[in-house]
Scaffold this active site. Structure first.
Site, PDB file in Angstrom:
ATOM      1  N   SER A  40     -13.538  -3.317  -1.764  1.00 21.52           N
ATOM      2  CA  SER A  40     -12.803  -2.118  -1.347  1.00 21.52           C
ATOM      3  C   SER A  40     -11.485  -1.897  -2.069  1.00 21.52           C
ATOM      4  CB  SER A  40     -12.552  -2.158   0.168  1.00 21.52           C
ATOM      5  OG  SER A  40     -13.744  -1.897   0.871  1.00 21.52           O
ATOM      6  N   LYS A  87     -10.951   1.495  -3.477  1.00 25.44           N
ATOM      7  CA  LYS A  87     -10.385   2.653  -2.770  1.00 25.44           C
ATOM      8  C   LYS A  87      -8.983   3.011  -3.225  1.00 25.44           C
ATOM      9  CE  LYS A  87     -13.506   1.842   1.029  1.00 25.44           C
ATOM     10  NZ  LYS A  87     -13.834   0.861   2.058  1.00 25.44           N
ATOM     11  N   SER A 140     -10.126   1.084   5.712  1.00 23.53           N
ATOM     12  CA  SER A 140     -11.138   0.906   4.678  1.00 23.53           C
ATOM     13  C   SER A 140     -12.434   1.639   5.003  1.00 23.53           C
ATOM     14  CB  SER A 140     -11.425  -0.589   4.454  1.00 23.53           C
ATOM     15  OG  SER A 140     -11.992  -0.824   3.196  1.00 23.53           O
ATOM     16  N   LYS A 200      -4.103  -3.053  -0.465  1.00 21.26           N
ATOM     17  CA  LYS A 200      -5.468  -2.873   0.039  1.00 21.26           C
ATOM     18  C   LYS A 200      -6.209  -4.197   0.136  1.00 21.26           C
ATOM     19  CE  LYS A 200      -8.904  -0.327   1.386  1.00 21.26           C
ATOM     20  NZ  LYS A 200      -9.401  -1.490   2.170  1.00 21.26           N
TER      21      LYS A 200
END
Length: 389
Positions: free
Chosen positions: A65, A68, A120, A228
């Protein structure tokens, strides 16, 4: 008399010892980088973009992720935060992390970005991709275009969320560090990823969605302000983290790291301690051309801004500067005009350049010394990095 001779001898010995010890303190080597659990890692100074540490930095790896980050910055730059976005059917029920979007539900792009980065949400990723790019393939094209623009030379995106859908979705620790640094220059992105708790709308429900940021570094590390988390079965634990101390921001990437929180903390501690910002140029500093240039009497070349760069103490001696002029003659009629650049190099690599303006007045800043004495370095009489001649 004997006592005087004795005391004089003691003083001489003391000064000799001080002189012998002072250079050792100044050129003391940086501490060794910490041992990490991560298979791949990178540390970057956000403002300058300098990679301060790299472990398997150019190895192509799954990034989960952390993908992202790219999804968010493309959407922020290309979309309108207050735009109403309708959730498409293909976004509903996407596997993995979710903010439980419903088909046809409407949210603002800004709300979706919070759902993307704090929780997320893979459903938020698909919704954003469809809204901005018209389709997931259309959006991934934009992601790869942005990656090329940033200089991510070993990266390829095939989706907006980072799920393990193929071997063609990958990046490297250094490329992802570049992406973090680029995104952190955007104030909207910085605000989103530093938010610990956010309430967003939940159409058809009696309450809002409350989003708690999954990034534990925001609570664990002093000055943490992003970025993140990521995890899939194949990518394992991944983390992009950032922190700001004394106005300076560092960012880390750890991929396939069983102890990611500690890895990031140790890397940033090491970076802050061993790569202090060195002031290499001061605004208003007069610069003498090192190439044949005619300066009319009363004209000067002065720098337009300060320039700082993260350097280990032992690296300052490797800094050198070069004046590049656009004109061979500088006259008073050129007052206030751009005349050239002061380029700064670390060994053979150019690390920055500062514009030079023509000034017909006496510079407000006295011409700095070409170098600092050993005693000034030892006692801190003059602070900052190298002074330009």
């Amino acid at each position: 008399m004997n006592i005087r001779k004795y005391l004089s001898g003691v003083l001489v010995v003391f000064l000799f010892i001080q002189m012998a010890l002072t250079p050792a303190a100044v050129v003391k080597a940086a501490a060794a980088p910490p041992s990490l659990s991560a298979e791949g890692a990178a540390l970057i100074d956000v403002e300058s973009g300098r990679i301060l540490y790299s472990k398997n930095g150019t190895k192509k790896m799954r990034i989960a992720s952390l993908t992202k980050t790219m999804t968010a910055i493309v959407a922020i730059e290309m979309g309108k935060l207050d735009a109403q976005v309708t959730v498409p059917p293909q976004a509903v029920g996407v596997e993995g992390s979710s903010i439980y979007l419903k088909n046809g539900e409407k949210l603002t792009l800004e709300e979706l970005l919070y759902g993307l980065m704090l929780r997320s949400g893979n459903d938020a990723a698909v919704t954003i991709a469809t809204h901005i790019g018209g389709s997931v393939p259309g959006f991934t094209y934009l992601m790869n275009e942005k990656a090329a623009m940033i200089g991510m030379e070993h990266t390829n995106f095939t989706n907006p969320h980072g799920l393990d859908d193929s071997n063609q979705h990958y990046s490297t620790p250094e490329d992802m560090a570049k992406l973090s640094a680029y995104a952190l220059h955007n104030p909207v992105f910085r605000q989103i990823v530093s938010t610990k708790v956010k309430d967003i709308s939940w159409e058809g429900e009696q309450w809002d969605r409350r989003l708690l940021n999954k990034n534990k570094m925001l609570h664990l590390y002093n000055g943490a302000d992003g970025v993140k988390t990521g995890y899939t079965k194949l990518a394992k634990r991944c983390l992009a983290s950032s922190a700001t101390r004394d106005g300076r921001q560092l960012a880390t990437i750890t991929l396939n790291a069983s102890d990611d929180w500690n890895d990031s903390a140790k890397l940033m501690d090491w970076g802050f301690a061993n790569y202090p910002l060195q002031e290499l140029v001061k605004k208003g500093q007069e610069v003498k051309p090192d190439t044949p240039v005619t300066l009319e009497a009363g004209t000067h070349l002065v720098t337009t801004n300060d320039f700082q760069y993260p350097l280990q103490t032992t690296e300052t001696e490797a800094i050198h500067k070069r004046v590049v002029m656009g004109e061979s003659t500088v006259t008073s009629k050129m007052n206030g005009q751009l005349a050239g650049f002061l380029q700064l190099y670390l060994k053979e690599k150019m690390i920055g350049q500062v514009p030079l303006l023509v000034s017909v007045d006496a510079p407000t800043l006295a011409a700095p010394q070409a170098s600092r004495s050993m005693w000034q370095q030892f006692w801190g009489i003059v602070s900052g990095g190298l002074w330009s001649a």
